[in-house]
Scaffold this motif. Sequence first.
Motif: not given
Lengths: 96, 474
Positions: A88-91, A93, B33, B84, B131-140
């Motif tokens: 995935q593309f990371i952006v 939070k 993805p 995003p 969107n997917m949420h990680f602890t400190a960031s989000s993934g698209i």
Amino acid sequence: MSSPDKIDVRYVAHLARMHLADGEVARLQPQLEQIVGYVQQLGELNVEGIEPTAHAIPVQNVFRADEVRPCLDHDAAMQNAPLAREGQFIVPKIIE
Amino acid sequence: MNYIANVGLEVHVQLKTRTKIFCGCPTTFGAPPNTHVCPVCLGYPGAMPAMNAEAIRLTVLSGLMLGCQINPASKMDRKNYYYPDMPKNYQISQYDQPLCLGGGIEITLADGSKKKIGLTRIHIEEDVGKNMHFTASSGIDFNRAGTPLMEIVTEPDIASADEAMAFLEALKEILAYGGVSDVNLEEGNLRCDVNSSVRPAGQEKLGTKTELKNMNTFKGVHRALSYEIARQISELEKGGRIRQETRRWDDLAGVTLAMRSKEEAHDYRYFPEPDLLPIVLTQAQVTEWAKALPELPEKRRARMMSDYGIPEYDAGVLSADKALADYFEATATLVKNPKAASNWIMTTVMAKLTELHLTIGEVKITPAQLAKLINLVEAKTINLPTAKEIFELMFAQGGDAGEIVKAKGLAQVSDAGAIEKIVDEAIAANPKVVADYKGGKEASFKFLVGQVMKLSKGKANPALANELLKKKLG
């Protein structure tokens, strides 16, 4: 048509996600108003009875058949991503 | 004081196309993805969208099924905002010239009365990424970006959570019938935003509304709306006021919560999409497409009741799913008693589907095979318990009921002489039970019938066994 309303340069810049210094706002204010004012000359034309149009050329119904085409290779799709994780593309939070 | 709720829905439905709305990437669900992506749906500069003709046709079909007017001239517009999950920083949608206008759905209320929920419009647009949420960031993941959606907007005609539920179920049924969407909620094929407000009875003007975003289950809509209507009423009763805001449904806590309010109102700066040309639909084209329209659920229910003489309840259950209704009709036309076909499908077949998580399309027994089984029961060649056994066999492997009956020697014994013999046997073997029965114990009779069925290996005609036993015990 009268001269344009005073443009809120800071607001417009925010919509475009641009950060402007105070000096830049002062410099852009008259420039933007001049540009919009120029376009507003069009308002002087009598357009009564003329249908509004969204396009300059008289073409319509340009469609594509519902057929699958090759996608981008995954690695190629990701190669410009500054950060990636689990495909995935990371952006930063996203907070809702 | 009495309050009236006014609820409007914006329902986003994924159209059943093979490819995305503006590019040839597939819309299939569940790919890893960012594997169903291309320069168009990733929003690369210079990539040009090309309109999928099928998305237009399916939306027009939906409009026709929902009683809308089809707009002869329609266009696409850009809706500008930053998020995003939207790579172009604008979404291609429709603003002032949607494909369909007006229309409505008639729903049935709890007291059996009908109510029309009006539609404002239906427009098409592209879906965004996930969107997917990680602890400190989000993934698209952009696989879903560019999936064709139609947005169905209702008038604020809905007055309760129950009505919202009835509307969504009726809508889902119609769209599934028309084959315009898979309406699979688990795969996010149908999501809705819920706008609700309340006003004191007698007041004409609608109250201030709140918006619940992105609800993806009907049960969630029902719970959230029940809560939200009650919250707004209690707020007004306390002398407070409703703030126009977007709220989020917290399913675990069972409450709606205000989302972090945006600093300014949305300013989407819609303008005509320069890369896509206007859509002009002639009456001839719409009429041609309309030929593909199926008979709608409401109409089919009524016809099934009159064609097959089945009760309203049966017709309701069987017509809820087009494939199931097709299966029933194919079976019913081949049996002498259509009500028996309805009973078999509603109980035995549907229980199996639920138990094994199957759809009617996956069932091995064809309508013709089921009809044959039902006719064997009706003709009293086999009794019902035997038929259920045969059904199990057929369900597992398919096959012809008549042949199974022959191969397994399951034909019902309706020969009075043969059953009489068995009845005698049962009486002789159970003198105490017989004495109990003669002494007035009714339950003993049932036991003896059971013994007769057992001795006949389940093949005795139960009615005949009853009759003979009664005669013998006189």
